[in-house]
Scaffold this active site. Sequence first.
Site, PDB file in Angstrom:
ATOM      1  N   LYS A  74       0.811  -1.264   0.100  1.00 27.24           N
ATOM      2  CA  LYS A  74       0.011   0.161   0.050  1.00 27.24           C
ATOM      3  C   LYS A  74       0.998   1.255   0.108  1.00 27.24           C
ATOM      4  O   LYS A  74       1.560   1.471   0.965  1.00 27.24           O
ATOM      5  CB  LYS A  74      -0.816   0.041   1.333  1.00 27.24           C
ATOM      6  CG  LYS A  74      -2.110   0.827   1.215  1.00 27.24           C
ATOM      7  CD  LYS A  74      -3.135   0.447   0.197  1.00 27.24           C
ATOM      8  CE  LYS A  74      -4.442   1.163   0.340  1.00 27.24           C
ATOM      9  NZ  LYS A  74      -5.123   1.029   1.849  1.00 27.24           N
ATOM     10  N   HIS A  75       0.638   2.086  -1.241  1.00 29.02           N
ATOM     11  CA  HIS A  75       1.572   3.244  -1.222  1.00 29.02           C
ATOM     12  C   HIS A  75       2.769   2.967  -1.210  1.00 29.02           C
ATOM     13  O   HIS A  75       3.825   3.711  -0.372  1.00 29.02           O
ATOM     14  CB  HIS A  75       1.290   4.266   0.038  1.00 29.02           C
ATOM     15  CG  HIS A  75      -0.505   4.773  -0.294  1.00 29.02           C
ATOM     16  ND1 HIS A  75      -0.973   5.200  -1.149  1.00 29.02           N
ATOM     17  CD2 HIS A  75      -1.332   4.588   0.944  1.00 29.02           C
ATOM     18  CE1 HIS A  75      -1.996   5.338  -0.737  1.00 29.02           C
ATOM     19  NE2 HIS A  75      -2.404   4.961   0.560  1.00 29.02           N
ATOM     20  N   ASN A  99      12.765   5.762   7.878  1.00 28.66           N
ATOM     21  CA  ASN A  99      13.225   4.787   8.716  1.00 28.66           C
ATOM     22  C   ASN A  99      12.441   3.309   8.789  1.00 28.66           C
ATOM     23  O   ASN A  99      11.180   3.684   8.873  1.00 28.66           O
ATOM     24  CB  ASN A  99      13.492   5.283   9.883  1.00 28.66           C
ATOM     25  CG  ASN A  99      14.680   6.248  10.364  1.00 28.66           C
ATOM     26  OD1 ASN A  99      15.788   5.735   9.487  1.00 28.66           O
ATOM     27  ND2 ASN A  99      14.538   7.181  10.954  1.00 28.66           N
ATOM     28  N   HIS A 137      14.276   5.810   0.110  1.00 28.25           N
ATOM     29  CA  HIS A 137      13.757   6.792   0.107  1.00 28.25           C
ATOM     30  C   HIS A 137      12.691   7.408  -0.942  1.00 28.25           C
ATOM     31  O   HIS A 137      12.514   6.506  -1.889  1.00 28.25           O
ATOM     32  CB  HIS A 137      14.813   8.232   0.105  1.00 28.25           C
ATOM     33  CG  HIS A 137      15.718   8.256   1.509  1.00 28.25           C
ATOM     34  ND1 HIS A 137      16.545   7.559   1.312  1.00 28.25           N
ATOM     35  CD2 HIS A 137      15.344   8.764   2.647  1.00 28.25           C
ATOM     36  CE1 HIS A 137      17.454   7.771   2.835  1.00 28.25           C
ATOM     37  NE2 HIS A 137      16.451   8.207   3.653  1.00 28.25           N
TER      38      HIS A 137
END
Length: 538
Positions: free
Chosen positions: A289-290, A432, A538
């Site tokens: 998800k996302h 993180n 990231h």
Amino acid sequence: MSVKANQTPLPERVRIERALLSVSDKTGLVDFAKALSERGVELVSTGGTRKTLSEAGLAVRDVSELTGFPEVMDGRVKTLHPGVHGGLLAIRDDAAHASAMREHSIQPIDLLVVNLYPFEETLASGADSATQVENIDIGGPAMIRAGAKNHGYVTTVVDPADYEAVLAELAAHDGETRLAFRRKMAGIAYARTAAYDAAVAGWFAKEIGDTAPRRFSAAGTLSETLRYGENPHQAAGFYKSGETRFGVATARQLQGKALSYNNINDTDAAFELVGEFDPARIKAVAIIKHANPCGVAEGASIVEAYRKALACDPVSAFGGIVALNARLDAESAEEIVKVFTEVIIAPEADEEAVRIVAAKKNLRLLVTGGLPDPRSVGMLVKSVAGGLLVQSRDNGVVDDLDLKVVTKRAPSAQELADLTFAFRIAKHVKSNAIVYAKDGATVGIGAGQMSRVDSARIAARKAQDAAEAAGLSKPLTKGCVVASDAFFPFADGLLSAVEAGATAVIQPGGSMRDEDVIKAADDNGIAMVMTGMRHFRH
């Protein structure tokens, strides 16, 4: 040195009287050339293209009639001649250009039809260096650039997909092309040579081991224009790079509505994650998800792995992407369609599974034919204001690392298996990243937080929520292991994991406070393994 600009007004329309055709992709060639010939267009061609047209019964001149020079050097030199380039570059309304054409018997070329040697296709086939070099086209790009530059007078066509548009233009304008159309075709032509040169440059950089070439180029071919990007006010398109890596770009969509920008991004993340699991060893399922996993699990079967993955965070799985590392079977399909799912992606799918999924008409089902190799090399590109960030793919695999036990207590065999499992997942979680795992399944995931402590606490809270939803008396983090994508800068992150119930931890190490973290682990009877490899994402 500066070049004086041509001040001659460009004609609005140009009649197509002579066409030069030189193509490696013969798709639609004969029908296109016949339609041109029927309009009275004189056909000029080279080598294999001329042979194809002649065998189809078309009258076609050899390019050597324009140049007065034969093809030489195995066809390496055939169109690099003023007889060709003068016919493409001449400004017909310029008196000096017209005089030079008469003096040197240069005949104008009104329509240029060229596609290039199949360099990209040859590269994808794994050909050797010598074969690659021979598939670097020289004459083709030179002609394309010449014709496109002189789009005031020349219509340049580089893709068989545009043949119908050219014929429609000629039909609509009595055998002529408009300036706007020629300009559009010139733009397509320059984009093609740019992409071609990018492929050649990228291959050379790889051949010589240049990981940071002085100039970097990336290119793609539009696969589809998307309805919008991440949000409705953003324009977007999906481009294919030509890379043969198994994934969303190379998959066949068996059913469902068109993929959105976010679907493609999330599906890629999901399939890259399950690619970490060898299906010959174990079956695996990832729910995304996302672009973050909300549940990942191994199992003896796909349906077992799916149920375990779903149990990690059934709330977030709603509207997610499900990726499998093995064939989608009917039993698994029945389970997956019980939850609203956007996309299922798998290497293969059974006929019965396809029929089951078809009952959900909007659910997309993609089959890829294989899994991405997590160890393969490749380049990743990200745009920033005014530039590009380019890096090699993160192809570090935990199985290849020299794991180091740094605590007094070593992990048990089961803990070690879960630690390596969790570290595979952490590689694909936004930093993180904290991943709690137990018995080959994630039981809590914390992603994308500014503090590693917050990620540990969020993952634990997710586990608590999942336990309550399942009617369990305590979360599955009790007696689990934990993985961190990067080192613990302080002991507080580790202590949060201990509080959640973790008994063993895997992390890269490398902090100036490693000794403090190790001591905290020893004080709490925790086993700790360091990998020496970080997986920031990231």
